[in-house]
Design a protein around this motif. Structure first.
Motif, PDB file in Angstrom:
ATOM      1  N   TYR A  28      38.210  70.221 -16.533  1.00  0.00           N
ATOM      2  CA  TYR A  28      38.591  68.923 -17.103  1.00  0.00           C
ATOM      3  C   TYR A  28      39.466  68.087 -16.187  1.00  0.00           C
ATOM      4  O   TYR A  28      39.949  67.033 -16.589  1.00  0.00           O
ATOM      5  CB  TYR A  28      39.334  69.149 -18.426  1.00  0.00           C
ATOM      6  N   VAL A  29      39.712  68.517 -14.934  1.00  0.00           N
ATOM      7  CA  VAL A  29      40.615  67.756 -14.068  1.00  0.00           C
ATOM      8  C   VAL A  29      40.104  66.343 -13.795  1.00  0.00           C
ATOM      9  O   VAL A  29      40.885  65.428 -13.543  1.00  0.00           O
ATOM     10  CB  VAL A  29      40.844  68.495 -12.732  1.00  0.00           C
ATOM     11  N   HIS A  30      38.796  66.138 -13.842  1.00  0.00           N
ATOM     12  CA  HIS A  30      38.256  64.813 -13.550  1.00  0.00           C
ATOM     13  C   HIS A  30      38.484  63.823 -14.688  1.00  0.00           C
ATOM     14  O   HIS A  30      38.474  62.616 -14.451  1.00  0.00           O
ATOM     15  CB  HIS A  30      36.745  64.909 -13.288  1.00  0.00           C
ATOM     16  N   ILE A  31      38.682  64.308 -15.882  1.00  0.00           N
ATOM     17  CA  ILE A  31      38.725  63.417 -17.042  1.00  0.00           C
ATOM     18  C   ILE A  31      39.843  62.385 -16.908  1.00  0.00           C
ATOM     19  O   ILE A  31      39.666  61.211 -17.213  1.00  0.00           O
ATOM     20  CB  ILE A  31      38.882  64.238 -18.343  1.00  0.00           C
ATOM     21  N   GLY A  32      41.018  62.803 -16.430  1.00  0.00           N
ATOM     22  CA  GLY A  32      42.106  61.858 -16.296  1.00  0.00           C
ATOM     23  C   GLY A  32      42.396  61.430 -14.880  1.00  0.00           C
ATOM     24  O   GLY A  32      43.157  60.484 -14.661  1.00  0.00           O
ATOM     25  N   LEU A  33      41.787  62.104 -13.885  1.00  0.00           N
ATOM     26  CA  LEU A  33      42.156  61.851 -12.498  1.00  0.00           C
ATOM     27  C   LEU A  33      41.024  61.296 -11.642  1.00  0.00           C
ATOM     28  O   LEU A  33      41.282  60.760 -10.564  1.00  0.00           O
ATOM     29  CB  LEU A  33      42.668  63.154 -11.861  1.00  0.00           C
ATOM     30  N   ALA A  34      39.793  61.423 -12.078  1.00  0.00           N
ATOM     31  CA  ALA A  34      38.650  60.864 -11.351  1.00  0.00           C
ATOM     32  C   ALA A  34      37.644  60.389 -12.386  1.00  0.00           C
ATOM     33  O   ALA A  34      36.597  61.000 -12.600  1.00  0.00           O
ATOM     34  CB  ALA A  34      38.044  61.908 -10.421  1.00  0.00           C
ATOM     35  N   LEU A  35      37.981  59.301 -13.032  1.00  0.00           N
ATOM     36  CA  LEU A  35      37.221  58.844 -14.194  1.00  0.00           C
ATOM     37  C   LEU A  35      35.769  58.530 -13.866  1.00  0.00           C
ATOM     38  O   LEU A  35      34.871  58.816 -14.656  1.00  0.00           O
ATOM     39  CB  LEU A  35      37.903  57.623 -14.809  1.00  0.00           C
ATOM     40  N   ASN A  36      35.525  57.909 -12.711  1.00  0.00           N
ATOM     41  CA  ASN A  36      34.141  57.546 -12.384  1.00  0.00           C
ATOM     42  C   ASN A  36      33.273  58.783 -12.186  1.00  0.00           C
ATOM     43  O   ASN A  36      32.090  58.787 -12.534  1.00  0.00           O
ATOM     44  CB  ASN A  36      34.096  56.665 -11.138  1.00  0.00           C
ATOM     45  N   VAL A  37      33.852  59.868 -11.650  1.00  0.00           N
ATOM     46  CA  VAL A  37      33.099  61.110 -11.482  1.00  0.00           C
ATOM     47  C   VAL A  37      32.781  61.723 -12.835  1.00  0.00           C
ATOM     48  O   VAL A  37      31.716  62.311 -13.038  1.00  0.00           O
ATOM     49  CB  VAL A  37      33.893  62.095 -10.603  1.00  0.00           C
ATOM     50  N   ALA A  38      33.715  61.583 -13.779  1.00  0.00           N
ATOM     51  CA  ALA A  38      33.512  62.138 -15.117  1.00  0.00           C
ATOM     52  C   ALA A  38      32.606  61.262 -15.974  1.00  0.00           C
ATOM     53  O   ALA A  38      32.304  61.610 -17.117  1.00  0.00           O
ATOM     54  CB  ALA A  38      34.865  62.310 -15.806  1.00  0.00           C
ATOM     55  N   GLY A  39      32.169  60.114 -15.438  1.00  0.00           N
ATOM     56  CA  GLY A  39      31.311  59.219 -16.193  1.00  0.00           C
ATOM     57  C   GLY A  39      32.053  58.390 -17.217  1.00  0.00           C
ATOM     58  O   GLY A  39      31.460  57.897 -18.183  1.00  0.00           O
ATOM     59  N   LEU A  40      33.366  58.201 -16.999  1.00  0.00           N
ATOM     60  CA  LEU A  40      34.197  57.432 -17.925  1.00  0.00           C
ATOM     61  C   LEU A  40      34.554  56.077 -17.334  1.00  0.00           C
ATOM     62  O   LEU A  40      34.564  55.910 -16.109  1.00  0.00           O
ATOM     63  CB  LEU A  40      35.482  58.219 -18.235  1.00  0.00           C
ATOM     64  N   PRO A  41      34.857  55.095 -18.165  1.00  0.00           N
ATOM     65  CA  PRO A  41      35.253  53.784 -17.647  1.00  0.00           C
ATOM     66  C   PRO A  41      36.530  53.887 -16.823  1.00  0.00           C
ATOM     67  O   PRO A  41      37.475  54.573 -17.209  1.00  0.00           O
ATOM     68  CB  PRO A  41      35.481  52.949 -18.919  1.00  0.00           C
ATOM     69  N   GLU A  42      36.549  53.222 -15.674  1.00  0.00           N
ATOM     70  CA  GLU A  42      37.723  53.254 -14.819  1.00  0.00           C
ATOM     71  C   GLU A  42      38.777  52.262 -15.301  1.00  0.00           C
ATOM     72  O   GLU A  42      38.466  51.255 -15.940  1.00  0.00           O
ATOM     73  CB  GLU A  42      37.339  52.930 -13.378  1.00  0.00           C
ATOM     74  N   ARG A  43      40.021  52.561 -14.972  1.00  0.00           N
ATOM     75  CA  ARG A  43      41.122  51.639 -15.244  1.00  0.00           C
ATOM     76  C   ARG A  43      41.139  50.551 -14.187  1.00  0.00           C
ATOM     77  O   ARG A  43      40.394  50.606 -13.200  1.00  0.00           O
ATOM     78  CB  ARG A  43      42.437  52.417 -15.263  1.00  0.00           C
ATOM     79  N   GLU A  44      41.988  49.551 -14.383  1.00  0.00           N
ATOM     80  CA  GLU A  44      42.043  48.440 -13.428  1.00  0.00           C
ATOM     81  C   GLU A  44      42.409  48.942 -12.036  1.00  0.00           C
ATOM     82  O   GLU A  44      41.880  48.471 -11.030  1.00  0.00           O
ATOM     83  CB  GLU A  44      43.069  47.405 -13.894  1.00  0.00           C
ATOM     84  N   HIS A  45      43.323  49.895 -11.955  1.00  0.00           N
ATOM     85  CA  HIS A  45      43.711  50.473 -10.672  1.00  0.00           C
ATOM     86  C   HIS A  45      43.591  51.994 -10.760  1.00  0.00           C
ATOM     87  O   HIS A  45      44.067  52.593 -11.723  1.00  0.00           O
ATOM     88  CB  HIS A  45      45.153  50.096 -10.319  1.00  0.00           C
ATOM     89  N   GLU A  46      42.964  52.581  -9.764  1.00  0.00           N
ATOM     90  CA  GLU A  46      42.805  54.026  -9.719  1.00  0.00           C
ATOM     91  C   GLU A  46      43.252  54.538  -8.348  1.00  0.00           C
ATOM     92  O   GLU A  46      42.914  53.958  -7.318  1.00  0.00           O
ATOM     93  CB  GLU A  46      41.336  54.421  -9.934  1.00  0.00           C
ATOM     94  N   ILE A  47      44.022  55.627  -8.345  1.00  0.00           N
ATOM     95  CA  ILE A  47      44.330  56.300  -7.085  1.00  0.00           C
ATOM     96  C   ILE A  47      43.064  57.010  -6.640  1.00  0.00           C
ATOM     97  O   ILE A  47      42.550  57.868  -7.350  1.00  0.00           O
ATOM     98  CB  ILE A  47      45.479  57.297  -7.255  1.00  0.00           C
ATOM     99  N   ALA A  48      42.561  56.641  -5.489  1.00  0.00           N
ATOM    100  CA  ALA A  48      41.258  57.151  -5.068  1.00  0.00           C
ATOM    101  C   ALA A  48      41.314  57.637  -3.626  1.00  0.00           C
ATOM    102  O   ALA A  48      42.378  58.011  -3.112  1.00  0.00           O
ATOM    103  CB  ALA A  48      40.190  56.074  -5.269  1.00  0.00           C
ATOM    104  N   ASN A  49      40.164  57.626  -2.970  1.00  0.00           N
ATOM    105  CA  ASN A  49      40.047  58.243  -1.655  1.00  0.00           C
ATOM    106  C   ASN A  49      40.178  57.268  -0.497  1.00  0.00           C
ATOM    107  O   ASN A  49      40.000  57.657   0.658  1.00  0.00           O
ATOM    108  CB  ASN A  49      38.719  58.993  -1.545  1.00  0.00           C
TER     109      ASN A  49
END
Length: 216
Positions: A28-49
């Motif tokens: 479940y680590v992707h659910i709150g930390l990599a939303l696009n990978v989990a298939g969830l809507p992204e927030r306005e700002h995401e810490i990414a790569n």
């Protein structure tokens, strides 16, 4: 294997109780930390790569990675967090989406890399950071690995094969047995992205050539 508390019970009539089960870090680590990978809507700002913007100082590079399990198969639910110095060997301690460069980044398979289990970072090649003994460490990137089946996240480092002289003199890297050091070296690929160097790094969780992990 069932484990039991090895300590003597306070009540001599009581029985030993089994150890409380541990909880792994995934999937479940992707659910709150990599939303696009989990298939969830992204927030306005995401810490990414993408750690380095267009105005970041230094040589822009791409780090492409892969995590393999003990059977040499890609771990596709892995999450990687990174912490590194900027081109001058300084850590940016205040994260901001307005910064040209941030020392912290987060990546997961599916974020910009097509191959199974592949992940990547767009960053700058870090400068040399001081060691407590007064010398300088070779350029490196710190990584933390989270995945299903890993109870406590793993720490490792990425060094660069084209920094051979600095690697040879690095007081931290020299604490690792010579035969294990290659597991920490990223190879420079002949490929490039927009004319920027690409480094390849494979993390092996078990088996032959297992990556060196550190207890920070």
């Amino acid at each position: 294997m069932q484990q039991y508390n090895h300590r003597q019970p306070l009540d001599p009539n009581s029985v030993f109780l089994p150890e409380t089960p541990s909880q792994t870090a995934g999937p479940y680590v992707h659910i709150g930390l990599a939303l696009n990978v989990a298939g969830l809507p992204e927030r306005e700002h995401e810490i990414a790569n993408v750690m380095a913007g267009a105005d970041a100082e230094g040589q822009r590079i791409h780090l492409h990675g892969l995590v393999l399990d003990g059977n040499d198969l890609p771990v596709e639910d892995v999450l990687i967090e990174t912490w590194q110095a900027d081109a001058q060997g300084r850590y940016v301690t205040e994260f901001s989406f307005d910064n040209a460069f941030n020392s912290f980044g987060r990546a997961a398979p599916g974020m910009g890399v097509d191959r199974a289990g592949g992940w990547s970072f767009a960053t700058v090649k870090p400068g040399r950071v001081g060691h407590p003994d007064g010398s300088e460490m070779a350029p490196h990137i710190n990584l933390m690995v989270f995945a299903r089946g890993i109870n406590i996240h793993l720490h490792t480092r990425v060094y660069f094969e084209d920094e051979a002289e600095a690697n040879q003199a690095c007081p931290f890297l020299n604490r690792v047995p010579a035969e294990r050091r290659p597991t920490l070296i990223a190879t420079r690929s002949e490929d490039s992205q927009a004319g920027e160097p690409v480094y390849e790094f494979v993390i092996r969780l078990q088996g032959q050539d297992e990556t060196v992990f550190f207890d920070f």
